[in-house]
Design a protein around this motif. Structure first.
Motif, PDB file in Angstrom:
ATOM      1  N   THR A 504       0.837  -1.201   0.000  1.00 18.07           N
ATOM      2  CA  THR A 504       0.000   0.000   0.000  1.00 18.07           C
ATOM      3  C   THR A 504       0.870   1.248   0.000  1.00 18.07           C
ATOM      4  OG1 THR A 504      -1.645  -1.256   1.263  1.00 18.07           O
ATOM      5  CG2 THR A 504      -1.960   1.115   1.118  1.00 18.07           C
ATOM      6  N   TRP A 505       1.988   1.179   0.724  1.00 21.64           N
ATOM      7  CA  TRP A 505       2.908   2.324   0.721  1.00 21.64           C
ATOM      8  C   TRP A 505       3.528   2.511  -0.663  1.00 21.64           C
ATOM      9  CZ3 TRP A 505       8.256   2.576  -0.156  1.00 21.64           C
ATOM     10  CH2 TRP A 505       8.834   3.832   0.059  1.00 21.64           C
ATOM     11  N   ALA A 520      -2.602   9.331  -3.563  1.00 19.95           N
ATOM     12  CA  ALA A 520      -1.412   9.061  -2.745  1.00 19.95           C
ATOM     13  C   ALA A 520      -1.741   9.179  -1.263  1.00 19.95           C
ATOM     14  CB  ALA A 520      -0.289  10.026  -3.125  1.00 19.95           C
ATOM     15  N   LYS A 521      -2.449  10.244  -0.903  1.00 18.76           N
ATOM     16  CA  LYS A 521      -2.805  10.434   0.513  1.00 18.76           C
ATOM     17  C   LYS A 521      -3.681   9.291   1.013  1.00 18.76           C
ATOM     18  CE  LYS A 521      -2.698  15.491   0.531  1.00 18.76           C
ATOM     19  NZ  LYS A 521      -3.522  16.727   0.572  1.00 18.76           N
ATOM     20  N   LYS A 522      -4.609   8.870   0.179  1.00 20.24           N
ATOM     21  CA  LYS A 522      -5.475   7.756   0.555  1.00 20.24           C
ATOM     22  C   LYS A 522      -4.651   6.502   0.822  1.00 20.24           C
ATOM     23  CE  LYS A 522      -9.340   4.909  -1.096  1.00 20.24           C
ATOM     24  NZ  LYS A 522     -10.210   4.587  -2.253  1.00 20.24           N
ATOM     25  N   ALA A 523      -3.694   6.239  -0.052  1.00 20.72           N
ATOM     26  CA  ALA A 523      -2.846   5.051   0.097  1.00 20.72           C
ATOM     27  C   ALA A 523      -1.994   5.143   1.363  1.00 20.72           C
ATOM     28  CB  ALA A 523      -1.952   4.886  -1.130  1.00 20.72           C
ATOM     29  N   PHE A 524      -1.430   6.320   1.642  1.00 21.32           N
ATOM     30  CA  PHE A 524      -0.575   6.463   2.822  1.00 21.32           C
ATOM     31  C   PHE A 524      -1.381   6.344   4.114  1.00 21.32           C
ATOM     32  CE2 PHE A 524       2.303   9.111  -0.080  1.00 21.32           C
ATOM     33  CZ  PHE A 524       3.064   7.999  -0.399  1.00 21.32           C
ATOM     34  N   SER A 546       5.825  10.225   4.108  1.00 25.84           N
ATOM     35  CA  SER A 546       5.324  10.536   2.764  1.00 25.84           C
ATOM     36  C   SER A 546       4.152  11.514   2.833  1.00 25.84           C
ATOM     37  CB  SER A 546       4.895   9.247   2.056  1.00 25.84           C
ATOM     38  OG  SER A 546       5.985   8.363   1.914  1.00 25.84           O
ATOM     39  N   LEU A 547       3.289  11.326   3.826  1.00 24.54           N
ATOM     40  CA  LEU A 547       2.181  12.277   4.014  1.00 24.54           C
ATOM     41  C   LEU A 547       2.725  13.667   4.322  1.00 24.54           C
ATOM     42  CD1 LEU A 547      -0.564  10.391   6.089  1.00 24.54           C
ATOM     43  CD2 LEU A 547      -0.817  11.386   3.807  1.00 24.54           C
ATOM     44  N   GLY A 548       3.724  13.719   5.200  1.00 23.92           N
ATOM     45  CA  GLY A 548       4.331  15.010   5.520  1.00 23.92           C
ATOM     46  C   GLY A 548       4.926  15.666   4.299  1.00 23.92           C
ATOM     47  N   SER A 549       5.566  14.865   3.459  1.00 20.11           N
ATOM     48  CA  SER A 549       6.171  15.388   2.236  1.00 20.11           C
ATOM     49  C   SER A 549       5.113  15.942   1.286  1.00 20.11           C
ATOM     50  CB  SER A 549       6.976  14.282   1.553  1.00 20.11           C
ATOM     51  OG  SER A 549       7.572  14.749   0.370  1.00 20.11           O
ATOM     52  N   LEU A 550       3.985  15.229   1.177  1.00 20.21           N
ATOM     53  CA  LEU A 550       2.891  15.716   0.324  1.00 20.21           C
ATOM     54  C   LEU A 550       2.331  17.026   0.839  1.00 20.21           C
ATOM     55  CD1 LEU A 550       0.758  12.594  -0.685  1.00 20.21           C
ATOM     56  CD2 LEU A 550       2.066  14.092  -2.185  1.00 20.21           C
ATOM     57  N   LEU A 551       2.119  17.098   2.139  1.00 18.12           N
ATOM     58  CA  LEU A 551       1.601  18.339   2.735  1.00 18.12           C
ATOM     59  C   LEU A 551       2.561  19.492   2.484  1.00 18.12           C
ATOM     60  CD1 LEU A 551       0.314  16.827   6.109  1.00 18.12           C
ATOM     61  CD2 LEU A 551      -1.119  17.866   4.332  1.00 18.12           C
ATOM     62  N   GLU A 552       3.835  19.201   2.610  1.00 20.20           N
ATOM     63  CA  GLU A 552       4.838  20.234   2.357  1.00 20.20           C
ATOM     64  C   GLU A 552       4.815  20.647   0.892  1.00 20.20           C
ATOM     65  OE1 GLU A 552       9.670  20.886   2.558  1.00 20.20           O
ATOM     66  OE2 GLU A 552       8.819  18.975   3.217  1.00 20.20           O
ATOM     67  N   LEU A 576      16.701   5.874  11.668  1.00 20.64           N
ATOM     68  CA  LEU A 576      16.216   5.298  10.423  1.00 20.64           C
ATOM     69  C   LEU A 576      16.563   6.219   9.250  1.00 20.64           C
ATOM     70  CD1 LEU A 576      12.629   4.209  11.546  1.00 20.64           C
ATOM     71  CD2 LEU A 576      14.660   2.794  11.401  1.00 20.64           C
ATOM     72  N   PRO A 577      16.824   5.651   8.064  1.00 19.82           N
ATOM     73  CA  PRO A 577      17.116   6.494   6.900  1.00 19.82           C
ATOM     74  C   PRO A 577      16.020   7.516   6.599  1.00 19.82           C
ATOM     75  CG  PRO A 577      17.674   4.212   6.420  1.00 19.82           C
ATOM     76  CD  PRO A 577      16.988   4.210   7.764  1.00 19.82           C
ATOM     77  N   VAL A 578      14.753   7.134   6.845  1.00 16.39           N
ATOM     78  CA  VAL A 578      13.647   8.043   6.538  1.00 16.39           C
ATOM     79  C   VAL A 578      13.730   9.333   7.350  1.00 16.39           C
ATOM     80  CG1 VAL A 578      12.057   7.085   8.260  1.00 16.39           C
ATOM     81  CG2 VAL A 578      11.136   8.146   6.197  1.00 16.39           C
ATOM     82  N   LEU A 579      14.421   9.296   8.490  1.00 14.45           N
ATOM     83  CA  LEU A 579      14.545  10.504   9.299  1.00 14.45           C
ATOM     84  C   LEU A 579      15.361  11.579   8.596  1.00 14.45           C
ATOM     85  CD1 LEU A 579      14.899   9.244  12.964  1.00 14.45           C
ATOM     86  CD2 LEU A 579      12.868   9.887  11.688  1.00 14.45           C
ATOM     87  N   CYS A 580      16.183  11.187   7.626  1.00 11.43           N
ATOM     88  CA  CYS A 580      16.862  12.202   6.790  1.00 11.43           C
ATOM     89  C   CYS A 580      15.821  13.088   6.133  1.00 11.43           C
ATOM     90  CB  CYS A 580      17.704  11.533   5.703  1.00 11.43           C
ATOM     91  SG  CYS A 580      18.999  10.459   6.281  1.00 11.43           S
ATOM     92  N   ASP A 581      14.785  12.453   5.561  1.00  8.39           N
ATOM     93  CA  ASP A 581      13.730  13.198   4.872  1.00  8.39           C
ATOM     94  C   ASP A 581      12.934  14.053   5.856  1.00  8.39           C
ATOM     95  OD1 ASP A 581      14.551  11.720   2.653  1.00  8.39           O
ATOM     96  OD2 ASP A 581      13.076  10.147   3.045  1.00  8.39           O
ATOM     97  N   VAL A 582      12.681  13.503   7.043  1.00  8.88           N
ATOM     98  CA  VAL A 582      11.895  14.219   8.048  1.00  8.88           C
ATOM     99  C   VAL A 582      12.626  15.480   8.493  1.00  8.88           C
ATOM    100  CG1 VAL A 582      10.962  14.084  10.384  1.00  8.88           C
ATOM    101  CG2 VAL A 582      10.688  12.151   8.831  1.00  8.88           C
TER     102      VAL A 582
END
Length: 877
Positions: A504-505, A520-524, A546-552, A576-582
């Protein structure tokens, strides 16, 4: 949840009540702190561990101890235990590194080692690290870690290694540098006096000097041989004839003596010894589970064995956990294999491993449970333990163990259980080992083609598609991601929530690339709702990010920032690697809010995180582009240029073609700031960057060309939102209209922009445009449009202007062409004369005048000349 550690592996073996003291060896060990490494190397049974623990008991320096086993072939587990052992002497050391190692996706080994050695260097006093049984983990990665350690060890650290064989470490180099002290079998053999003390005092025999000499000669001072002989002699009246009855090699002596030892024991003790030999470590409850005995039986037997000097070593002061002497354990295992049929009947050794696995699992020691299930060759149980209850075992520090097990399986076994191929692909892909993933998936498909389609095979088909969707994400291939994600969700079992979360992600990622934000938002959101109860923490966090990125992306800064903060609370200290994006997302948001301190903190944190992970180079590049931008707007142009140069090299080195436009766009802004409009124009043209072209035209004062480029880029009327690019188009368009003397249209457009940006607190998107925007905002405020918001913006402008004047003369430096025009103005030439002199159209000259006046913040020619001379742009008269 990270995999726990067995703290008994960190305990220094306590001294036995009766021990043969060996002062001459203790003296040699005391001298060892002048060296980097002490190597105690001899075959089994020479008392290596006993000697070192005796020495440690009298050591003045603090000592960290680690008893190694097969689990430590995994470099992540090895480092985890190394840090845990060091924490027994310095509680805070490596605390953050342990969190990193126990995260689902740990950073590179080099980074962990470098940081760990830096922390060790801060320990103020000398200390010793003992690695016992170094021969057990057969791992090149672990040898590389130790080599790195030895080559970079702080001077106050000393290492002791006990091993049956010389490890593949740089021993010759250490020997040549006089950094190595060695104790070998010749040093460890019992002397005649030591043998006498051991046999008569410790083992309670009453042997004559001749018998002792004969036994010491026959065993060549080999301590385990002496102990086995002593236990055997306890059942013989004529000890002299017993001593004379055996001779030959160690193997012969062992075979003979182990039989003699076992003969002296009751049937129940023999059964206990043989059955529990499968355990590396044991406590009473574990022994009861393996032997199916009443509670308490195992603990009583362990105490009896210790009192009988039966090659059993306590691992803690409470005498709860024990292990057999390694050599004794190996001999027992050999006997167990030889007697399996008569001793175990139909249950076999595998059944003993299954019981041990069940006990470990019930006590939340999943890695140990996995090892015993693998030794039992119970594929289904091993796979279930790998999958884990909440998080897969390979995300809890056991990736090396899991991959080694999968690699060890023959193809026939893999083909018989296609889920093994899928698991192999999953583990490899999860840790960036992309090569071979598709091959493993095809192998699974080949097996499934010949089977009936039931629920199980359909679910495996779904898992294969799920992995291919993840491969597509790594390659930014939207159609592949979407197709494979939908296929996965069609075939995956409704009960397989973990894989459905992942798919789903990936579907959401496909919609992001296809710019379908609603889908995308629905899927996340669905990913989060599925992932939380299933325990799929990794993809639940990815979905929130990913939701945060979309909102941004939709310029909803406050909701985006709140989403990012929630992720930091959920994840805690796990790197976690994703925290780079956060962190980068928060950096961009705080930048827009003009909080440069926070923006820098977040982007630097993001860069540090990206450095930790070998597969985060792409993230690192994005971070450096943004950091370069911050450096540029804060007046640190040289740093900005240097950063951008390095980033451009990385993009080229790693062939990240998709990042070239971002790098080039930032280079254009940098060139404009430096007044190098020709180079800026060439870059924008070469890489077909419409926005950058418009910015160059505005810098040149060519508003007509800028408007022509910006017109097709503006958002459609009635668009649900403006993304970051579209918002910037509107801002640049408003400036172009204002400088093109279409002030009414410019103000109307500015009104729309301000109404869009005010609720989210945008500041930098205006301040970054310099004085042309300041004039436009002043005109807009003069017409009564959003005066409070504009007041905040102009205040930010004034603060920016003051700060930049301390660093550089102008926020926007004059281009070379503008300086040429200004010099002619200073000579008194009219616009028409300047045009003839420089071969420029009259409108172009007027455009240059407007830009010059705007950058110098003046209203006429005289003021421009005065200001330029005060800033040394023009020479004095």
């Amino acid at each position: 949840m990270p995999a726990p550690i067995l703290i008994t592996k960190l305990y220094i073996p306590p001294l036995q009540p009766k021990t043969v003291l060996r002062p001459h060896l203790i003296k040699r060990l005391n001298d060892c702190t002048q060296f980097k490494l002490t190597l105690v190397s001899a075959s089994a049974g020479f008392g290596k561990t006993t000697l070192i623990s005796e020495w440690v008991a009298g050591c003045k320096q603090p000592v960290a101890w680690l008893s190694l086993d097969k689990e430590h072939e995994d470099p992540t587990r090895f480092l985890t235990y190394i840090i845990a052992s060091l924490q027994t002497i310095s509680t805070d050391i490596g605390e953050g590194l342990l969190v990193m190692l126990q995260s689902p996706q740990p950073p590179s080994t080099d980074l962990i080692l470098t940081n760990l050695l830096n922390e060790i260097a801060a320990i103020p006093d000398s200390f010793i690290l003992v690695l016992d049984d170094y021969h057990v983990p057969d791992s090149e990665a672990v040898n590389n870690i130790l080599t790195f350690f030895l080559e970079n060890m702080p001077p106050l650290m000393h290492m002791v290694i006990a091993t049956r064989e010389d490890p593949p470490l740089p021993l010759a180099r250490l020997r040549g540098r006089r950094q190595l002290i060695e104790l070998r079998a010749a040093d460890l053999r019992f002397t005649l006096s030591e043998a006498a003390g051991f046999l008569n005092q410790m083992m309670g025999l009453d042997l004559s000097t001749d018998d002792i000499m004969l036994l010491a000669t026959r065993t060549e001072g080999w301590i385990t041989g002496l102990q086995l002989a002593a236990i055997s002699m306890q059942g013989h009246k004529n000890t002299t004839s017993f001593i004379e009855s055996f001779t030959g090699s160690h193997h012969f002596v062992l075979d003979y003596l182990i039989e003699e030892v076992l003969k002296q024991q009751t049937e129940s003790i023999q059964s206990f010894l043989l059955r529990t030999s499968i355990l590396d470590r044991m406590c009473g409850a574990l022994c009861d589970a393996v032997l199916l005995k009443p509670s308490g039986t195992g603990q009583n037997t362990l105490r009896y064995l210790e009192q009988s000097n039966m090659f059993i070593i306590p691992l803690d002061n409470e005498r709860r956990w024990y292990r057999y002497h390694h050599l004794f354990s190996e001999l027992l295992k050999q006997r167990l294999q030889q007697r399996t049929a008569s001793l175990l009947g139909d249950e076999g050794v595998a059944e003993l491993h299954i019981r041990a696995s069940e006990w470990y699992e019930n006590n939340d020691l999943d890695i140990e449970a996995f090892h015993h299930a693998a030794l039992a060759n119970d594929i289904d149980r091993t796979l279930r333990l790998i999958e884990g209850k909440k998080m897969p075992l390979y995300f809890r520090g056991a990736v090396g163990s899991v991959l080694n097990w999968l690699k060890s399986l023959p193809k026939s076994v893999m083909d018989n259980k296609p889920l093994l191929w899928i698991t192999y692909a999953t583990v490899s892909l999860g840790f960036g080992q992309i090569s071979g993933v598709e091959q493993n998936l095809k192998a699974a498909e080949a097996v499934l083609e010949g089977t009936d389609q039931d629920k199980i095979t359909q679910d495996m088909t779904g898992r294969i598609a799920s992995m291919r969707a993840l491969l597509g994400v790594a390659q930014y291939n939207a159609e592949t991601i979407k197709t494979q994600s939908l296929r996965a969700l069609t075939y995956l079992s409704p009960e397989n929530l973990s894989s459905r979360t992942t798919s789903t992600w990936t579907l959401g990622q496909a919609y992001v690339l296809l710019k379908d934000h609603t889908a995308a938002k629905k899927a996340f959101n669905e990913t989060i709702s599925i992932g939380q109860p299933s325990g799929n923490v990794v993809f639940t966090v990815l979905a929130k990010a990913s939701l945060g990125s979309l909102l941004e992306l939709e310029n909803q800064l406050h909701p985006a920032a709140e989403t990012y903060r929630q992720i930091l609370q959920i994840v805690g200290d796990q790197p976690l690697p994703v925290l780079c994006d956060v962190h980068l997302g928060l950096a961009r948001i705080f930048y827009q809010w003009n909080d440069m301190v926070s923006a820098l903190q977040y982007v630097n944190t993001s860069i540090e995180l990206a450095r930790m992970f070998e597969n985060s180079i792409d993230r690192f590049i994005v971070c450096e582009i943004f950091l370069s931008h911050i450096k540029l707007v804060t007046g640190n142009i040289d740093e900005a240029v240097s950063l951008l140069t390095d980033t451009a090299q990385s993009v080229h080195q790693y062939d990240f073609v998709h990042r070239i436009p971002e790098v080039k766009a930032q280079q254009v802004l940098t060139m404009i700031r430096q007044g190098n409009l020709e180079t800026a124009a060439q870059i924008a043209e070469k890489h077909d960057l419409p926005m950058s072209k418009a910015q160059v035209f505005l810098a040149r004062g060519d508003t007509s060309s800028a408007l022509e480029i910006l017109e097709p880029l503006q958002p459609e009327a009635g668009a649900a939102y403006w993304d970051g690019k579209q918002l910037k188009v509107m801002v640049l368009q408003a400036i172009a209209l204002f400088d093109h003397d279409e002030k009414n249209k410019a103000v109307r457009l500015m009104d729309k922009v301000l109404n869009f940006t005010e609720p989210e607190g945008f500041i930098r998107i205006f301040v970054d445009q310099g004085m042309p925007m300041f004039r436009l905002l002043s005109e807009t405020a003069a017409r009564g449009i959003m005066p409070e918001y504009i007041s905040r913006l102009t205040s930010a402008f004034n603060s920016e202007k003051k700060q930049n004047e301390e660093i550089q003369p102008l926020i926007d430096p004059l281009s070379q062409r503008e300086i040429e025009v200004l010099e002619l103005i200073a000579l008194g030439l009219s616009n028409h004369e300047i045009g003839e002199k420089l071969f420029l159209a009259l409108d172009t000259v007027k455009g240059h005048n407007r830009r010059i006046f705007s950058k110098l913040d003046v209203k006429n020619r005289t003021m421009a000349i005065t200001k330029a001379r005060s800033l040394n742009i023009l020479s004095s008269e």
